[in-house]
Design an enzyme around this catalytic site. Sequence first.
Site, PDB file in Angstrom:
ATOM      1  N   SER A  57      -9.877 -18.442 -36.940  1.00 17.13           N
ATOM      2  CA  SER A  57     -10.972 -17.482 -36.858  1.00 17.13           C
ATOM      3  C   SER A  57     -11.899 -17.878 -35.912  1.00 17.13           C
ATOM      4  CB  SER A  57     -11.428 -17.288 -38.195  1.00 17.13           C
ATOM      5  OG  SER A  57     -12.291 -16.192 -38.061  1.00 17.13           O
ATOM      6  N   HIS A  83      -8.735 -13.543 -37.075  1.00 21.32           N
ATOM      7  CA  HIS A  83      -9.781 -12.290 -37.355  1.00 21.32           C
ATOM      8  C   HIS A  83     -10.159 -11.415 -36.009  1.00 21.32           C
ATOM      9  CE1 HIS A  83     -10.629 -14.836 -41.454  1.00 21.32           C
ATOM     10  NE2 HIS A  83      -9.375 -14.168 -41.098  1.00 21.32           N
ATOM     11  N   ASP A 100     -10.248 -18.013 -45.694  1.00 21.24           N
ATOM     12  CA  ASP A 100      -8.956 -17.210 -45.461  1.00 21.24           C
ATOM     13  C   ASP A 100      -8.122 -18.321 -45.125  1.00 21.24           C
ATOM     14  OD1 ASP A 100      -7.168 -15.347 -45.429  1.00 21.24           O
ATOM     15  OD2 ASP A 100      -7.750 -14.437 -43.359  1.00 21.24           O
TER      16      ASP A 100
END
Length: 583
Positions: free
Chosen positions: A24, A51, A142
């Site tokens: 990310s 992301h 995540d």
Amino acid sequence: MLDVTTNEGRPEGPLTPVCAIGASAGGVRALQTFFESVDPDLGLAYVVIVHLSPDHDSQLSEILTGRTRMPVHQVEDSPKLEPNCVYVIAPDRELVIEGNNVASRPFTEPRGHRAPIDMFFRSVASGRGDGFAVVMSGAGSDGSVGVRKIKEAGGVIFVQDPSEAEFSMMPRSAIATGVADFVEPIERMTGLIAEVARSKDALRRLKDDEARDAVREILAFLYARTGHDFSNYKRATVMRRIARRMQVTRRTSLADYVDYLRENPEEAQDLFGDLLISVTAFFRDPAAFESLAEHSLGPLTRKLDGESKIRVWSAGCATGEEAYSIAMLAVEEAERQQVVPAIQIFATDLDEGALATAREGRYPKAIEADVSHDRLKRFFIEEGTHYLIRKEIREMVLFAHHSALKDPPFIHLDLVACRNLLIYLEREVQHQLLALFHYSLEPGGYLFLGSAESADTDPKLFAPCDREARVYSAKSKSRRSLDLLMQLPPEHRSPFSPARDLEAGVHAKPSPVVHAAALEQFAPPSILVDDEHRILNLSKSAGQFIRPPEGPFTSDLPSVLRAELRSEIVPALNRAFEAGEPR
């Protein structure tokens, strides 16, 4: 040749091994370093999940194209996975594994609740049964649920060293799960991936006869080191766990791994931990938990008389999600019936690390995929990137180290939940364990199994309440259940033994001798006490329930009992002496 990767229900035939990469914030720089240094000829398909803004095009595939000679594709449909290729997620999409393809599809969760890295990691675990997972720089958590799923399925976990990551929260969250096999800077990590990939390739060339003899030797050594016997586990299950450890230790043959196991004492504990890995999640198979509430917890709650409690055993509880799920259901059912929740859950496992996580009751925010918004608000406290189980739920569950196959069972239970343990055991041991659960349950009590398990093979012990949900009710004790129970180790055998064996010398021998000769032969572990609760005699295996305090020795039973047992045993002793009869 020996197949150590194919699981029932998964695609047959050669599959391209997957290296799933999650990143990310700060991840682009880490990805560039990764693809600059990784060997492009390892035979892996690299799938990159990051992301991305849903409102802008992504340039990631073009950026990575300049860092590797492997082809780089942004996934728009469902391409076949090819070795030595890179596949990159597209904006506003999630990726899943479908056989030997990677499929792009619209997000299944609303914005603000999406976890695309966890989604893909879970997909790799369920679709392949192994794989590599890499967690790089990023904010949030995540990936921290998905890495557990991949490790449970037999995969290997790599995490970027947080001190190197531009944003360390995602790597730290993955490390906090306790499942990371390697935590390294990117350039060191790529070398390890090459070694592990070559070890994985060597596993495909193992021969059955070589594996059979080596597995027997490994399990004998493990028993000598840990005292736990895994010979009753299915051979395919044991081989998958050994294969995973071979990859982690970068061994290219079973003989090499046996030597490594003997030369490195800590490896026995690492293999032991891998063999204990169980598949768990909050409300795993939601429809089954709904059925459990309807067919078990609902009727049990209606029977409460104001003083009694619903007694539950969650066997093989791992990190506690199942036990806490049952506690939440019990509270919801009590609220529906407008009564005070009254439940005691004994949750047991062999893995001390998993039990520590369970007792803490702290889980990554990615559990949002498994727990409804209402339950998160009702039963959890949000703490940054994690959720903490509220104290009222934690206090309903007592976690303890215990082997369902080796240690004495809990008794007088209303519900036994044992999901995804039986599937790892040979059929004969499954029958014996079902008999043990039947013995533990009160007549009419309930058994809750995993979706791939069944008690239909023992119709004299259990009747289905909801066969599809694997909810069963215990029938009355019978000769069949006692016969099966007597096949277990002595510490599991039923106390319902013929009275004539006790009567022959009851008046001729002092009580400790009777206790040792009769109860040790027929009953679970026991302790003989006087009316002041002082210990007079211990059966052979009762010592596991005692932990003497520091200082002068005391024979007072409540003082030396393990802390987690006092709340149950001391009141029971008092009731027994008040009633003037044994309990």
